[in-house]
Write a protein that holds these residues in place. Structure first.
Motif, mmCIF file in Angstrom:
data_model
loop_
_atom_site.group_PDB
_atom_site.id
_atom_site.type_symbol
_atom_site.label_atom_id
_atom_site.label_comp_id
_atom_site.label_asym_id
_atom_site.label_seq_id
_atom_site.Cartn_x
_atom_site.Cartn_y
_atom_site.Cartn_z
ATOM 1 N N TYR A 1 47.549 42.157 50.638
ATOM 2 C CA TYR A 1 47.395 43.585 50.953
ATOM 3 C C TYR A 1 46.420 44.236 49.971
ATOM 4 C CZ TYR A 1 48.508 48.344 52.382
ATOM 5 O OH TYR A 1 48.420 49.643 52.845
ATOM 6 N N GLY A 2 46.484 43.868 48.692
ATOM 7 C CA GLY A 2 45.532 44.390 47.713
ATOM 8 C C GLY A 2 44.101 44.007 48.057
ATOM 9 N N LEU A 3 43.913 42.776 48.519
ATOM 10 C CA LEU A 3 42.597 42.323 48.969
ATOM 11 C C LEU A 3 42.129 43.159 50.160
ATOM 12 C CD1 LEU A 3 40.279 40.227 48.887
ATOM 13 C CD2 LEU A 3 41.728 38.753 50.315
ATOM 14 N N MET B 1 41.273 33.681 48.992
ATOM 15 C CA MET B 1 40.393 34.822 49.171
ATOM 16 C C MET B 1 38.969 34.486 48.759
ATOM 17 S SD MET B 1 41.848 37.485 46.384
ATOM 18 C CE MET B 1 42.706 36.904 44.959
ATOM 19 N N VAL B 2 38.012 35.100 49.467
ATOM 20 C CA VAL B 2 36.588 34.895 49.218
ATOM 21 C C VAL B 2 35.841 36.206 49.424
ATOM 22 C CG1 VAL B 2 36.581 32.464 49.919
ATOM 23 C CG2 VAL B 2 36.119 34.221 51.615
ATOM 24 N N GLY B 3 34.614 36.250 48.945
ATOM 25 C CA GLY B 3 33.727 37.362 49.241
ATOM 26 C C GLY B 3 33.787 38.514 48.265
ATOM 27 N N ALA B 4 33.065 39.563 48.619
ATOM 28 C CA ALA B 4 32.926 40.733 47.752
ATOM 29 C C ALA B 4 34.259 41.434 47.504
ATOM 30 C CB ALA B 4 31.924 41.709 48.358
ATOM 31 N N ALA B 5 35.099 41.521 48.522
ATOM 32 C CA ALA B 5 36.391 42.179 48.352
ATOM 33 C C ALA B 5 37.277 41.388 47.393
ATOM 34 C CB ALA B 5 37.091 42.372 49.691
ATOM 35 N N ALA B 6 37.177 40.061 47.424
ATOM 36 C CA ALA B 6 37.947 39.233 46.493
ATOM 37 C C ALA B 6 37.505 39.508 45.062
ATOM 38 C CB ALA B 6 37.789 37.756 46.837
#
Length: 113
Positions: free
Chosen positions: A30-32, A75-80
């Motif tokens: 949820y934080g991600l 998790m991956v990417g900019a949000a991670a």
């Protein structure tokens, strides 16, 4: 199937690894999602609706030490990167005995590129 906000989030921020029992707990996921919404200027849904949306996407959690864990998710990417940078405390000592939590900023850590 129509593309929902949650399916877009999952395709942008999550990779699936069927070969592992490890995964992401609900609070981390949820934080991600919140980080993804902030970066994309989207309005997040409440955590209860998020849980239901994950189920509608076919994700099932298992209980692990009292926490809901979604096995095989990473998790991956900019949000991670945003989530990790803004949720992991940095410990510093002020009087050689008491650690103090400080917030990370992008200027205080080397580039992740």
């Amino acid at each position: 199937m129509t593309d929902t906000q949650i399916s877009s989030f999952l395709s942008d921020c999550v990779v699936f690894d069927d070969d592992t029992e490890e995964g992401l707990d609900f609070d981390t996921l949820y934080g991600l999602y919140i980080s993804w919404c902030v970066l994309g200027r989207k309005v997040p849904i409440p955590d209860s609706a998020f849980r239901t949306a994950l189920e509608l996407e076919g994700l099932r959690a298992r209980k692990d030490h009292g926490q809901r864990v979604y096995p095989g998710l990473n998790m991956v990417g900019a949000a991670a990167r945003d989530y990790v940078m803004n949720s992991v405390p940095v410990w510093t000592e002020t009087d050689n005995r008491v650690p103090v939590v400080t917030q990370l900023s992008e200027d205080s850590v080397p580039s992740l590129r």
